[in-house]
Design a protein around this motif. Structure first.
Motif, PDB file in Angstrom:
ATOM      1  N   HIS A  88       0.852  -1.196   0.000  1.00 54.65           N
ATOM      2  CA  HIS A  88       0.000   0.000   0.000  1.00 54.65           C
ATOM      3  C   HIS A  88       0.884   1.241   0.000  1.00 54.65           C
ATOM      4  O   HIS A  88       2.002   1.204   0.510  1.00 54.65           O
ATOM      5  N   THR A  89       0.321   2.313  -0.576  1.00 52.01           N
ATOM      6  CA  THR A  89       1.084   3.557  -0.626  1.00 52.01           C
ATOM      7  C   THR A  89       0.291   4.676   0.032  1.00 52.01           C
ATOM      8  O   THR A  89      -0.905   4.834  -0.241  1.00 52.01           O
ATOM      9  N   ILE A  90       0.957   5.405   0.898  1.00 51.08           N
ATOM     10  CA  ILE A  90       0.332   6.605   1.470  1.00 51.08           C
ATOM     11  C   ILE A  90       1.127   7.796   0.963  1.00 51.08           C
ATOM     12  O   ILE A  90       2.334   7.900   1.187  1.00 51.08           O
ATOM     13  N   LYS A  91       0.420   8.663   0.211  1.00 52.61           N
ATOM     14  CA  LYS A  91       1.107   9.825  -0.359  1.00 52.61           C
ATOM     15  C   LYS A  91       0.620  11.088   0.322  1.00 52.61           C
ATOM     16  O   LYS A  91      -0.598  11.272   0.499  1.00 52.61           O
ATOM     17  N   PHE A  92       1.559  11.956   0.645  1.00 52.27           N
ATOM     18  CA  PHE A  92       1.220  13.250   1.231  1.00 52.27           C
ATOM     19  C   PHE A  92       1.374  14.310   0.156  1.00 52.27           C
ATOM     20  O   PHE A  92       2.442  14.420  -0.457  1.00 52.27           O
ATOM     21  N   CYS A  93       0.309  15.080  -0.048  1.00 45.27           N
ATOM     22  CA  CYS A  93       0.363  16.121  -1.075  1.00 45.27           C
ATOM     23  C   CYS A  93       1.228  17.282  -0.590  1.00 45.27           C
ATOM     24  O   CYS A  93       1.012  17.816   0.488  1.00 45.27           O
ATOM     25  N   MET A  94       2.192  17.630  -1.418  1.00 47.72           N
ATOM     26  CA  MET A  94       3.101  18.719  -1.052  1.00 47.72           C
ATOM     27  C   MET A  94       2.780  19.998  -1.821  1.00 47.72           C
ATOM     28  O   MET A  94       3.586  20.916  -1.864  1.00 47.72           O
ATOM     29  N   GLY A  95       1.605  20.061  -2.447  1.00 44.19           N
ATOM     30  CA  GLY A  95       1.183  21.299  -3.099  1.00 44.19           C
ATOM     31  C   GLY A  95       1.022  22.389  -2.049  1.00 44.19           C
ATOM     32  O   GLY A  95       0.904  22.099  -0.849  1.00 44.19           O
ATOM     33  N   THR A  96       0.978  23.642  -2.505  1.00 43.56           N
ATOM     34  CA  THR A  96       0.988  24.766  -1.560  1.00 43.56           C
ATOM     35  C   THR A  96      -0.157  24.694  -0.550  1.00 43.56           C
ATOM     36  O   THR A  96       0.063  24.828   0.661  1.00 43.56           O
ATOM     37  N   ALA A  97      -1.386  24.470  -1.046  1.00 46.47           N
ATOM     38  CA  ALA A  97      -2.535  24.483  -0.126  1.00 46.47           C
ATOM     39  C   ALA A  97      -2.384  23.418   0.956  1.00 46.47           C
ATOM     40  O   ALA A  97      -2.672  23.653   2.130  1.00 46.47           O
ATOM     41  N   CYS A  98      -1.930  22.249   0.560  1.00 46.02           N
ATOM     42  CA  CYS A  98      -1.789  21.151   1.533  1.00 46.02           C
ATOM     43  C   CYS A  98      -0.614  21.403   2.467  1.00 46.02           C
ATOM     44  O   CYS A  98      -0.697  21.117   3.666  1.00 46.02           O
ATOM     45  N   TYR A  99       0.443  21.943   1.908  1.00 46.37           N
ATOM     46  CA  TYR A  99       1.620  22.218   2.748  1.00 46.37           C
ATOM     47  C   TYR A  99       1.258  23.220   3.829  1.00 46.37           C
ATOM     48  O   TYR A  99       1.480  22.996   5.017  1.00 46.37           O
ATOM     49  N   VAL A 100       0.621  24.323   3.392  1.00 51.47           N
ATOM     50  CA  VAL A 100       0.215  25.363   4.350  1.00 51.47           C
ATOM     51  C   VAL A 100      -0.865  24.814   5.285  1.00 51.47           C
ATOM     52  O   VAL A 100      -0.927  25.155   6.466  1.00 51.47           O
ATOM     53  N   GLY A 101      -1.690  23.916   4.748  1.00 52.78           N
ATOM     54  CA  GLY A 101      -2.800  23.379   5.534  1.00 52.78           C
ATOM     55  C   GLY A 101      -2.405  22.343   6.573  1.00 52.78           C
ATOM     56  O   GLY A 101      -3.260  21.857   7.313  1.00 52.78           O
ATOM     57  N   GLY A 102      -1.138  21.945   6.611  1.00 50.42           N
ATOM     58  CA  GLY A 102      -0.712  21.067   7.702  1.00 50.42           C
ATOM     59  C   GLY A 102      -0.117  19.728   7.310  1.00 50.42           C
ATOM     60  O   GLY A 102       0.045  18.860   8.176  1.00 50.42           O
ATOM     61  N   VAL A 103       0.246  19.542   6.046  1.00 50.11           N
ATOM     62  CA  VAL A 103       0.852  18.263   5.664  1.00 50.11           C
ATOM     63  C   VAL A 103       2.151  17.961   6.450  1.00 50.11           C
ATOM     64  O   VAL A 103       2.371  16.810   6.841  1.00 50.11           O
ATOM     65  N   PRO A 104       3.003  18.972   6.725  1.00 54.02           N
ATOM     66  CA  PRO A 104       4.224  18.625   7.483  1.00 54.02           C
ATOM     67  C   PRO A 104       3.921  17.953   8.825  1.00 54.02           C
ATOM     68  O   PRO A 104       4.606  17.008   9.217  1.00 54.02           O
ATOM     69  N   GLN A 105       2.859  18.392   9.503  1.00 56.78           N
ATOM     70  CA  GLN A 105       2.492  17.766  10.784  1.00 56.78           C
ATOM     71  C   GLN A 105       2.004  16.332  10.569  1.00 56.78           C
ATOM     72  O   GLN A 105       2.246  15.459  11.398  1.00 56.78           O
ATOM     73  N   LEU A 106       1.317  16.125   9.437  1.00 56.34           N
ATOM     74  CA  LEU A 106       0.847  14.764   9.140  1.00 56.34           C
ATOM     75  C   LEU A 106       2.021  13.828   8.857  1.00 56.34           C
ATOM     76  O   LEU A 106       2.024  12.666   9.272  1.00 56.34           O
ATOM     77  N   ILE A 107       3.002  14.357   8.154  1.00 57.66           N
ATOM     78  CA  ILE A 107       4.191  13.541   7.848  1.00 57.66           C
ATOM     79  C   ILE A 107       4.887  13.146   9.151  1.00 57.66           C
ATOM     80  O   ILE A 107       5.325  12.014   9.338  1.00 57.66           O
ATOM     81  N   GLU A 108       4.948  14.122  10.068  1.00 54.83           N
ATOM     82  CA  GLU A 108       5.573  13.854  11.368  1.00 54.83           C
ATOM     83  C   GLU A 108       4.802  12.761  12.114  1.00 54.83           C
ATOM     84  O   GLU A 108       5.383  11.861  12.702  1.00 54.83           O
ATOM     85  N   LYS A 109       3.480  12.868  12.052  1.00 52.61           N
ATOM     86  CA  LYS A 109       2.628  11.880  12.715  1.00 52.61           C
ATOM     87  C   LYS A 109       2.864  10.490  12.112  1.00 52.61           C
ATOM     88  O   LYS A 109       2.977   9.490  12.832  1.00 52.61           O
ATOM     89  N   ALA A 110       2.939  10.449  10.789  1.00 51.79           N
ATOM     90  CA  ALA A 110       3.169   9.164  10.113  1.00 51.79           C
ATOM     91  C   ALA A 110       4.499   8.575  10.554  1.00 51.79           C
ATOM     92  O   ALA A 110       4.631   7.372  10.773  1.00 51.79           O
TER      93      ALA A 110
END
Ligand code: FES
Length: 178
Positions: A88-110
């Motif tokens: 399985h693959t879990i992809k985190f969107c690194m586009g601007t909206a997602c980055y600003v919207g909190g993807v870095p925190q999700l990556i940390e959680k993962a």
């Protein structure tokens, strides 16, 4: 060349005769074409499933180009992986909206839960974590794509729930196989 081959890990595709045949065929068919390197790496990713460091070295040797050129292409495009992808693959969107919207925190959680960084696969071969570009669902930022399914407005405390969907899928597959 012989020295390089001696140092290739036994489980690497370059060291396995069947896979080496595939690699050689891909190289022979494409190495003299304009843009051949990209075609070769794409074919290796599709047919072998990844492009290991030894495969990169072998491609460089056969094409008579620096390994750094091959490595540069492999590391630039997130489509390429240097180890086999998980089931399985879990992809985190690194586009601007997602980055600003909190993807870095999700990556940390993962990372906390799965113990792997983007680009890596969990030791059980179950999940590969990757980064991706905008998937066109910016209004739902931050977005996480599990296999091909988009999950929007994901908060760090919701992430374990998403992981459970992956684990459930895996359970279903092993139950069907039993
Ligand atoms: S920025 Fe993530 S979906 Fe567009």
């Amino acid at each position: 060349m012989l020295k390089f081959l001696e140092s290739v890990p036994a489980n690497d595709p370059v060291a396995k005769p069947e896979q080496r045949q595939i690699i050689d065929r891909i190289l022979n068919e494409n190495k003299n074409l304009p843009g051949g390197l990209m075609v070769i790496l794409n074919e290796l990713q599709n047919q072998i499933g990844f492009v290991s460091p030894s495969m990169q070295q072998y491609v460089a040797y056969r094409m008579r180009i620096p390994v750094s050129t091959v490595h540069g292409v492999v590391s630039f495009y997130s489509f390429f992986t240097t180890t086999p992808r998980g089931r399985h693959t879990i992809k985190f969107c690194m586009g601007t909206a997602c980055y600003v919207g909190g993807v870095p925190q999700l990556i940390e959680k993962a990372k906390q839960i799965l113990g792997v960084d983007p680009g890596q696969t969990t030791p059980d071969g179950n999940i590969t974590v990757e980064l991706c570009r905008c998937v066109g669902a910016c209004s739902q930022a931050p977005v996480v794509v599990v296999d091909e399914e988009i999950h929007g407005r994901v908060r760090p405390n919701k992430f374990p729930q998403i992981l459970r969907t992956v684990q459930d899928k895996e359970k279903q597959i092993s139950e069907q196989a039993a």
